[in-house]
Design an enzyme around this catalytic site. Sequence first.
Site, PDB file in Angstrom:
ATOM      1  N   CYS A   1       0.853  -1.194   0.000  1.00  0.00           N
ATOM      2  CA  CYS A   1       0.000   0.000   0.000  1.00  0.00           C
ATOM      3  C   CYS A   1       0.892   1.248   0.000  1.00  0.00           C
ATOM      4  CB  CYS A   1      -0.912   0.001   1.227  1.00  0.00           C
ATOM      5  SG  CYS A   1      -2.024   1.424   1.244  1.00  0.00           S
TER       6      CYS A   1
ATOM      7  N   CYS B   1       0.514   5.165   6.814  1.00  0.00           N
ATOM      8  CA  CYS B   1      -0.090   4.997   8.148  1.00  0.00           C
ATOM      9  C   CYS B   1       0.927   4.321   9.074  1.00  0.00           C
ATOM     10  CB  CYS B   1      -1.360   4.147   8.053  1.00  0.00           C
ATOM     11  SG  CYS B   1      -2.480   4.664   6.726  1.00  0.00           S
TER      12      CYS B   1
ATOM     13  N   CYS C   1       0.538   0.621  10.292  1.00  0.00           N
ATOM     14  CA  CYS C   1       0.121  -0.456   9.386  1.00  0.00           C
ATOM     15  C   CYS C   1       1.269  -1.248   8.762  1.00  0.00           C
ATOM     16  CB  CYS C   1      -0.758   0.118   8.286  1.00  0.00           C
ATOM     17  SG  CYS C   1      -1.435  -1.191   7.244  1.00  0.00           S
TER      18      CYS C   1
ATOM     19  N   CYS D   1     -16.183  -9.696   6.475  1.00  0.00           N
ATOM     20  CA  CYS D   1     -15.576  -8.424   6.073  1.00  0.00           C
ATOM     21  C   CYS D   1     -14.347  -8.702   5.213  1.00  0.00           C
ATOM     22  CB  CYS D   1     -15.159  -7.644   7.307  1.00  0.00           C
ATOM     23  SG  CYS D   1     -16.503  -7.493   8.500  1.00  0.00           S
TER      24      CYS D   1
ATOM     25  N   CYS E   1     -19.235  -6.870   4.287  1.00  0.00           N
ATOM     26  CA  CYS E   1     -18.583  -5.578   4.545  1.00  0.00           C
ATOM     27  C   CYS E   1     -17.260  -5.548   3.794  1.00  0.00           C
ATOM     28  CB  CYS E   1     -18.348  -5.416   6.051  1.00  0.00           C
ATOM     29  SG  CYS E   1     -17.546  -3.855   6.496  1.00  0.00           S
TER      30      CYS E   1
ATOM     31  N   CYS F   1     -19.417   1.805   8.567  1.00  0.00           N
ATOM     32  CA  CYS F   1     -18.685   1.164   9.662  1.00  0.00           C
ATOM     33  C   CYS F   1     -17.466   2.045   9.898  1.00  0.00           C
ATOM     34  CB  CYS F   1     -18.279  -0.249   9.255  1.00  0.00           C
ATOM     35  SG  CYS F   1     -17.249  -1.068  10.493  1.00  0.00           S
TER      36      CYS F   1
ATOM     37  N   ARG G   1     -18.002  -2.633  18.032  1.00  0.00           N
ATOM     38  CA  ARG G   1     -17.215  -3.841  17.745  1.00  0.00           C
ATOM     39  C   ARG G   1     -15.862  -3.798  18.465  1.00  0.00           C
ATOM     40  NH1 ARG G   1     -20.222  -6.188  13.742  1.00  0.00           N
ATOM     41  NH2 ARG G   1     -21.536  -4.732  12.590  1.00  0.00           N
TER      42      ARG G   1
END
Length: 313
Positions: A48, A52, A55, A92, A124, A184, A256
């Site tokens: 990616c 972040c 991550c 998900c 999701c 979400c 959650r």
Amino acid sequence: MISLESVTKIYHQSLLSLIFEAQSVHRQHHQTDTVQMCTLSNIKSGRCPEDCKYCPQSARYPTGVESYPLLPLEEVINQAQEAKQHGATRFCMGAAWRNAPDGEEFDRVLQMVEAVAGMGMEACVTMGMLRPDQAQRLAQAGLTAYNHNLDTSESFYPEIITTRTYRDRLETIQHVSAAGIQVCCGGIVGMGETDSDRIELLHTLANLTPQPESVPINALSPVKGTPFGDLAPIDPLVLVRMVATARILMPKAVVRLSAGRDRLSVSDQALCFLAGANSIFSSEKLLTTANPDWQDDAEMFNQLGIAAKELSR
């Protein structure tokens, strides 16, 4: 509009009073002693371009995380079927993209959504920023919810990510909502933020219109190689406070208890359920980090007298 002052007041009350208020709200809007089980599949891993700091899938950090392109449709269908057999009612799918792609890959994600929805499960997806036309196509395919977390407060956000803005995130959330897909949206604690940042995040979430139907509360899972790889684990009571405040502010949302559960004891998790958490992710991995497996969760549910939420008929 919920004021920042009122969110601050709720968050900072004594923990026992906070949990009592949250449990009272929870009982008005949700089945007690019932928790939804979800499974998260990493349908495209690594590489990616975002930065972040938490991550392991960022191409910028040497984390050793396995990279692979979008999984074949058949493999994802098999994973969803296995999750359903274990009691998951929501499947998900996470793909490490900055923006949702166009063309063959997006078409394949649409097929995955159709397949999961066709099994009677909630579907999701989380795959970065979306355009309005992409959100519409996902809605037509039967997508239940789109996950796009705010991560932290707007003030602390530049300390976490510089490759996109808070405004970018809010825009994607608006596109999702406009397409009639459930939002979400939650955050992560344990990234060096303060209580004020956590309060600001909850304030932003509670004032989204409409409020998110689903609010994941994650604890940072530090991964070696990322800038946050050496951060100390967050105090579990911070998670309890986050869950309880979220429950009071967003009474109808499913709160959650998400990443970081592998470091929580059964007692820690019981407090989170008491504070209004009514969903967990159950599977051996959460994208790339450790997570309790099905057996652990079945034992915990048995110990606490919790029933897994069943599929709606």
